[in-house]
Write an enzyme that holds these catalytic residues in place. Structure first.
Site, PDB file in Angstrom:
ATOM      1  N   SER A 186      40.566 -11.242  57.140  1.00  0.00           N
ATOM      2  CA  SER A 186      39.182 -11.452  56.826  1.00  0.00           C
ATOM      3  C   SER A 186      38.519 -10.448  56.342  1.00  0.00           C
ATOM      4  CB  SER A 186      38.479 -11.932  58.263  1.00  0.00           C
ATOM      5  OG  SER A 186      38.695 -10.305  58.949  1.00  0.00           O
ATOM      6  N   HIS A 214      40.870 -18.159  57.715  1.00  0.00           N
ATOM      7  CA  HIS A 214      40.203 -18.388  56.283  1.00  0.00           C
ATOM      8  C   HIS A 214      41.056 -19.074  55.059  1.00  0.00           C
ATOM      9  CE1 HIS A 214      37.335 -15.508  57.730  1.00  0.00           C
ATOM     10  NE2 HIS A 214      38.101 -14.856  58.409  1.00  0.00           N
ATOM     11  N   LYS A 245      34.377 -22.789  59.401  1.00  0.00           N
ATOM     12  CA  LYS A 245      34.254 -22.084  58.161  1.00  0.00           C
ATOM     13  C   LYS A 245      34.326 -23.053  57.167  1.00  0.00           C
ATOM     14  CE  LYS A 245      35.975 -17.666  59.979  1.00  0.00           C
ATOM     15  NZ  LYS A 245      35.859 -17.805  61.320  1.00  0.00           N
TER      16      LYS A 245
END
Length: 400
Positions: A186, A214, A245
């Site tokens: 991250s 991610h 996200k």
């Protein structure tokens, strides 16, 4: 005594340029939000969101959330194991199991309120006294905390040092072995070597826990994540995907062998003892999955990669022209682009200089990143235009 003790520590943090501050968003998540900071409201160009596909304010998802609230109400009322598990929660879990099934055959999925809860559930429920956890030192804080709360012995290996990990596996005497890693790290944006990690898991009879917060929605065919990006398939994967996200909504899920999923449902405290997420969230997430896998999702991923290349080319040229800047741009092909400047005050100063030009790019400092590696964490989104990235590059030239 407590207040004095805390005030002293707060002063110490301030002296080390480690004080954190909140800004208040006055508009929906996007690349050009209105933000309130220190009593002043202004429009800014933001490079700090994890909304990688620009879906957080997508009209179709806004409509789906409203539709879900009209149908299911605004709360779930209880935990999943009491009365909070609705038809739409079950449908979403079925969608997510199907999503990951090309990489984890026969997988079952469990939906969680957040990725933090999901990781705590994984490591505390699976990491009992008969297990050893092998964790990359740059794993997300939720994986670190889950490991510390687990009863398992935890061994950490230097970032990406699979030779060290292999020696640890060779010397392990516990019957259960769990390798734990971020897929996309991250703060650095680099990818774990998942093919090599899977090879080690197979050779040493270990399971591989992958946090794809991610990578989900961004990497791989149809945005199916880091496992699909590497074209991997194994029952040894225990997969955590975040849905707040790239998916643009909220929540997370774990997908794994059905027995593992059932064990989590039976014993994972952060699943059992928390109220289920609102069913309207699950309804919106089903719409998000359709967007991600469809033509629009494909276009957004292509656009995002174009912005990544544009930024990296511009920063590389800037660093080459001015080596005295002593900036470092690590290798990253993802939406996370860290510009390492080293010193805490220097990172804060650079962030402030950008803010003065109307750009919101946060300075990340220890303990989030290792000492001496303070940085700007630049995150790109499909919502950014080419002109937005060029504006950032121009602002960095001026600020430097």
């Amino acid at each position: 005594m407590l207040i004095e003790h805390l005030n002293r520590q707060l002063r110490e943090r301030a002296g080390q340029s480690l004080t954190r501050q909140r800004r208040t968003a006055m508009s929906p998540c996007g690349s050009h939000p209105r933000v309130m900071h220190e009593g002043v409201e202004r429009l800014v160009l933001a490079f700090c969101s994890n909304d990688y596909l620009g879906l957080a304010n997508h009209p179709a998802l806004v409509a789906a959330l409203a539709e879900g609230a009209c149908r299911w109400g605004v709360g779930s009322g209880a935990s999943h194991l009491v009365s909070g598990h609705s038809e739409v929660h079950a449908a979403l879990e079925g969608d997510l199991a199907g999503w990951i099934s090309p990489c984890i055959p026969g997988a079952r999925a469990l939906f969680f309120g957040t990725g933090y809860l999901a990781n705590l559930a994984l490591l505390t429920a699976l990491g009992d006294a008969r297990a050893t956890l092998f964790a990359d030192k740059l794993n997300h804080a939720s994986l670190v905390d889950g490991g510390l709360l687990a009863r398992a012995h935890m061994q950490r290996y230097a970032h990406g040092r699979l030779d060290v990990l292999e020696r640890q596996l060779q010397n392990c005497t516990t019957p259960v072995r769990l390798i734990v890693t971020d897929a996309v790290f991250s703060m650095d944006g680099d990818l774990a070597d998942l093919p090599a990690l899977l090879n080690l898991a197979e050779r040493y009879d270990a399971w591989l826990i992958v946090d794809d917060a991610h990578g989900f929605g961004v990497l791989g065919p149809q945005g199916r994540g880091s496992l699909a990006h590497f074209d991997l398939r194994s029952e040894r994967f225990i997969y955590m995907g975040t849905l707040g996200k790239a998916a643009g909504v909220a929540g997370a899920f774990v997908a794994a062998h059905p027995t593992i999923a059932e064990w989590l449902l039976q014993v994972a405290r952060s699943y059992i003892y928390t109220t289920a997420a609102p069913p309207a969230i699950a309804h919106a997430l089903r719409a998000s999955l359709e967007l991600i896998t469809g033509e629009e999702g494909a276009r957004r991923r292509v656009w995002l990669q174009q912005r990544v290349h544009q930024l990296r080319d511009g920063l590389a040229a800037m660093i080459a022209q001015r080596p005295s800047l002593d900036w470092h741009l690590p290798e990253s092909t993802t939406a996370i682009q860290p510009l390492i400047v080293g010193d805490n005050e220097r990172a804060l100063s650079l962030s402030s200089a950008l803010e003065a030009q109307g750009l919101w790019v946060p300075a990340i400092r220890p303990p989030t990143v290792p000492l001496g590696t303070a940085r700007l964490r630049i995150t790109l989104s499909a919502a950014h235009a080419a002109g937005d990235v060029e504006r950032l590059l121009t602002a960095l030239r001026i600020a430097s």
